[in-house]
Design a protein around this motif. Structure first.
Motif, mmCIF file in Angstrom:
data_model
loop_
_atom_site.group_PDB
_atom_site.id
_atom_site.type_symbol
_atom_site.label_atom_id
_atom_site.label_comp_id
_atom_site.label_asym_id
_atom_site.label_seq_id
_atom_site.Cartn_x
_atom_site.Cartn_y
_atom_site.Cartn_z
ATOM 1 N N ASN A 259 75.485 1.795 -7.152
ATOM 2 C CA ASN A 259 75.292 2.636 -5.992
ATOM 3 C C ASN A 259 76.649 2.864 -5.351
ATOM 4 O OD1 ASN A 259 72.597 3.431 -5.736
ATOM 5 N ND2 ASN A 259 71.991 1.435 -4.914
ATOM 6 N N CYS B 245 69.915 -5.510 -4.634
ATOM 7 C CA CYS B 245 69.850 -4.219 -3.943
ATOM 8 C C CYS B 245 68.484 -4.089 -3.280
ATOM 9 C CB CYS B 245 70.077 -3.073 -4.909
ATOM 10 S SG CYS B 245 69.774 -1.435 -4.202
ATOM 11 N N VAL B 246 68.447 -3.395 -2.160
ATOM 12 C CA VAL B 246 67.194 -3.188 -1.429
ATOM 13 C C VAL B 246 66.185 -2.414 -2.289
ATOM 14 C CG1 VAL B 246 67.859 -1.002 -0.313
ATOM 15 C CG2 VAL B 246 66.323 -2.583 0.896
ATOM 16 N N GLU B 247 66.701 -1.702 -3.302
ATOM 17 C CA GLU B 247 65.807 -0.949 -4.199
ATOM 18 C C GLU B 247 65.112 -1.838 -5.233
ATOM 19 O OE1 GLU B 247 68.688 3.009 -4.359
ATOM 20 O OE2 GLU B 247 69.045 1.342 -5.678
ATOM 21 N N GLY C 140 72.172 -5.165 -0.918
ATOM 22 C CA GLY C 140 73.450 -4.658 -1.415
ATOM 23 C C GLY C 140 74.190 -3.690 -0.500
ATOM 24 N N TYR C 141 73.460 -2.918 0.300
ATOM 25 C CA TYR C 141 74.168 -1.931 1.128
ATOM 26 C C TYR C 141 75.022 -2.580 2.207
ATOM 27 C CZ TYR C 141 69.992 -2.400 4.162
ATOM 28 O OH TYR C 141 68.971 -2.882 4.941
HETATM 29 MO MO LIG Z 1 71.536 -0.889 -2.687
#
Ligand SMILES: [Mo]
Ligand SMILES: Nc1nc2c(c(=O)[nH]1)N[C@H]1C(S)=C(S)[C@@H](COP(=O)(O)O)O[C@H]1N2
Length: 347
Positions: free
Chosen positions: A101, A159-161, A256-257
């Motif tokens: 990302n 990651c939030v995904e 992750g963001y």
């Molecule tokens: Mo992410």
């Protein structure tokens, strides 16, 4: 070697749809890293150090910093206390570095690395230190890279995904940098601002509705936590652009963001800071954003995650498995997870 191309990796000019086959052999890499003759690389032999097995630098992971700016990889110590713990295996480099990302390039995770190959070689990179510090100043990347001893740590990443991986990080604890910057006692948060470069980041041109440049923030005690890294490398070599060269922040217990890439400014403030994703979707992405299997994202469950190395599903761990180290930072804080907790302070 099958894919030897005569042109230099940073001279790529193929169309976006053409996979760029960039060849960077070991000899060139070692030269670029300033390590001298192949075979004379001195690395500490603590455990299964990936640095010992540098091998060919993969074509999808060329260095971005000019050779004269390369960090002293021969001095990197492998920190045994940062093993992965459970039965998790390191994610193969090719998987980790071809699934990214970094919206500055594109929102398509499997194409970021291709566009990243074309980022021009960087011969100067400054990080501005601003706000509530004794001495605001600008630090060149070469000074930054030598501000604290570099170490290698194996970290989980989530990651939030819902995709997750395990990678060897190179860098030093952010607290070592912050101590030298001497923030004022009024500083409560640290902000990180990524690079704006519309010429070389196609995503910043094609996605103009995003509030570029990317920006993130941590509470001061989170920033001072030993797990928070100024990451300068990955898989035993300098950071490639798709992972946020030349330096990024890594907070492995958060989604992750919260690990911003390609940082050009570090700002100390007393005001609750805004962040990129919180500004875009405050109901979905909070300030704390600690990994928590019990708190679903408004649009999906966070109970499970998929390991991109093995393509298997497993339960998500609270604080991504770092609870023992970080849970005390959030005593009394109800919602240190996405979708809330933006300005809430511990009681
Ligand atoms: Mo992410
Ligand atoms: N500057 C910047 N930093 C960023 C992002 C981004 O788009 N731009 N994406 C974030 C997100 S959502 C994730 S999951 C991680 C991905 O890091 P990786 O591609 O190195 O694995 O970077 C984070 N940091």
């Amino acid at each position: 070697m099958a894919h030897i191309h005569k042109r230099k990796p940073w001279e790529l000019n193929s169309s976006e749809e053409t996979p760029s086959e960039v060849y960077w052999n070991r000899r060139e890499l070692v030269k670029a890293l300033g390590l001298g003759v192949v075979g004379s690389i001195a690395v500490p032999s603590l455990g299964a150090c990936v640095l010992e097995d540098l091998g060919d630098l993969p074509p999808y992971n060329r260095p971005v910093l000019a050779p004269k700016l390369h960090q002293p990889f021969e001095k990197i110590e492998k920190k045994k206390s940062y093993e992965l713990g459970d039965d998790r295996k390191l994610t193969p480099e090719e998987k980790a570095s071809k699934y990214n990302n970094m919206y500055e390039f594109t929102t398509q995770k499997n194409r970021v690395w291709k566009l990243a190959q074309r980022y021009p070689l960087v011969s100067k990179w400054d990080v501005k230190i601003t706000g509530l510090v004794e001495k605001p100043r600008t630090i060149g990347i070469e000074s930054l890279l030598s501000m604290a001893p570099l170490e290698e740590r194996l970290y989980r990443f989530r990651c939030v995904e819902r995709w997750a991986m395990q990678v060897p990080r190179v860098g030093f604890p952010l607290k070592e940098l912050i101590k030298q910057l001497k923030p004022l006692s009024s500083a409560k948060y640290v902000r990180f601002i990524s690079l704006k470069d519309t010429e070389n980041f196609p995503g910043q041109r094609k996605e103009p509705y995003y509030p570029w440049p990317y920006f993130e923030a941590l509470r001061m005690d989170e920033a001072m936590h030993d797990l928070t890294l100024v990451a300068t490398g990955i898989f035993g070599h300098a950071m490639p652009m798709q992972h946020g060269a030349p330096i990024r922040i890594i907070t492995p217990w958060k989604y992750g963001y919260k690990s911003p890439k390609s940082i050009v400014q570090i700002d100390f403030t007393d005001k609750p800071p805004k962040t990129f994703w919180n500004q875009l979707a405050p109901k979905e992405y909070g300030m704390y954003s600690n990994v928590d299997p019990r708190k679903p994202h408004p649009r999906w469950s966070q109970a499970y995650e998929t390991d991109i190395g093995t393509d298997t599903r497993r339960p998500t761990l609270l604080y991504n498995g770092y609870g023992e180290q970080v849970a005390s930072l959030y005593n009394g804080l109800e919602d240190a997870t996405p979708a809330s907790g933006w300005n809430t302070e511990p009681k």
